[in-house]
Design a protein around this motif. Sequence first.
Motif, PDB file in Angstrom:
ATOM      1  N   THR A 152       0.856  -1.176   0.000  1.00 28.36           N
ATOM      2  CA  THR A 152       0.000   0.000   0.000  1.00 28.36           C
ATOM      3  C   THR A 152       0.897   1.231   0.000  1.00 28.36           C
ATOM      4  O   THR A 152       2.049   1.167   0.406  1.00 28.36           O
ATOM      5  CB  THR A 152      -0.969   0.019   1.198  1.00 28.36           C
ATOM      6  N   LYS A 153       0.362   2.346  -0.473  1.00 23.04           N
ATOM      7  CA  LYS A 153       1.128   3.582  -0.604  1.00 23.04           C
ATOM      8  C   LYS A 153       0.523   4.650   0.299  1.00 23.04           C
ATOM      9  O   LYS A 153      -0.675   4.911   0.242  1.00 23.04           O
ATOM     10  CB  LYS A 153       1.099   4.043  -2.059  1.00 23.04           C
ATOM     11  N   LEU A 154       1.379   5.278   1.122  1.00 22.17           N
ATOM     12  CA  LEU A 154       0.952   6.327   2.038  1.00 22.17           C
ATOM     13  C   LEU A 154       1.572   7.660   1.622  1.00 22.17           C
ATOM     14  O   LEU A 154       2.640   7.689   1.025  1.00 22.17           O
ATOM     15  CB  LEU A 154       1.419   6.021   3.465  1.00 22.17           C
ATOM     16  N   LEU A 155       0.896   8.750   1.974  1.00 22.41           N
ATOM     17  CA  LEU A 155       1.477  10.073   1.785  1.00 22.41           C
ATOM     18  C   LEU A 155       2.590  10.268   2.806  1.00 22.41           C
ATOM     19  O   LEU A 155       2.475   9.832   3.946  1.00 22.41           O
ATOM     20  CB  LEU A 155       0.408  11.151   1.950  1.00 22.41           C
ATOM     21  N   HIS A 156       3.661  10.912   2.398  1.00 30.11           N
ATOM     22  CA  HIS A 156       4.842  11.027   3.256  1.00 30.11           C
ATOM     23  C   HIS A 156       4.792  12.229   4.178  1.00 30.11           C
ATOM     24  O   HIS A 156       4.378  13.315   3.789  1.00 30.11           O
ATOM     25  CB  HIS A 156       6.103  11.129   2.389  1.00 30.11           C
ATOM     26  N   SER A 157       5.170  12.001   5.415  1.00 34.05           N
ATOM     27  CA  SER A 157       5.521  13.054   6.368  1.00 34.05           C
ATOM     28  C   SER A 157       6.511  12.420   7.340  1.00 34.05           C
ATOM     29  O   SER A 157       6.601  11.200   7.441  1.00 34.05           O
ATOM     30  CB  SER A 157       4.297  13.608   7.097  1.00 34.05           C
ATOM     31  N   LYS A 158       7.251  13.241   8.054  1.00 31.14           N
ATOM     32  CA  LYS A 158       8.254  12.706   8.972  1.00 31.14           C
ATOM     33  C   LYS A 158       7.612  11.894  10.095  1.00 31.14           C
ATOM     34  O   LYS A 158       8.155  10.877  10.515  1.00 31.14           O
ATOM     35  CB  LYS A 158       9.092  13.843   9.556  1.00 31.14           C
ATOM     36  N   VAL A 159       6.456  12.344  10.577  1.00 25.97           N
ATOM     37  CA  VAL A 159       5.774  11.640  11.659  1.00 25.97           C
ATOM     38  C   VAL A 159       5.273  10.280  11.177  1.00 25.97           C
ATOM     39  O   VAL A 159       5.441   9.267  11.864  1.00 25.97           O
ATOM     40  CB  VAL A 159       4.600  12.486  12.213  1.00 25.97           C
TER      41      VAL A 159
END
Length: 131
Positions: free
Chosen positions: A24-31
């Motif tokens: 699955t693909k998630l949107l990136h953020s550091k958290v």
Amino acid sequence: MINDLISDSLTRIRNAALRKLDTTKLLHSKVVESIVDIFKAKGYIEDYSVIEEDKKKFINIILKYDEKGKSVINEIKRVSKPGRRVYRGKEEIKRFKNGYGTIVVSTSKGVISNEVAYKEGIGGEVLCTIW
């Protein structure tokens, strides 16, 4: 536009596990990347990688299943939400599901699991739980 990237990411993982998808693909953020790193360290996911498509970053996750084809993740839940933040002290995040589950906590030392937070003697915002 997505207001809460953590909730969106947890929902994408939950839905992919229910559909028995490999990735699955998630949107990136550091958290989100920190949370996914804890999931990998605890053995809830197989692996993850940060990819960049058209100047946008995504996190590609490989889900983990047992030998019967059942997802390793039984439940994944967002605790602290933008409308209602939940904070806990070090004594309140000691154990979850008798040690079978993991609480992800955002502290002054970064995003860490409940075991590390208890050993360090710090509390913080409870982001999510997984078991």
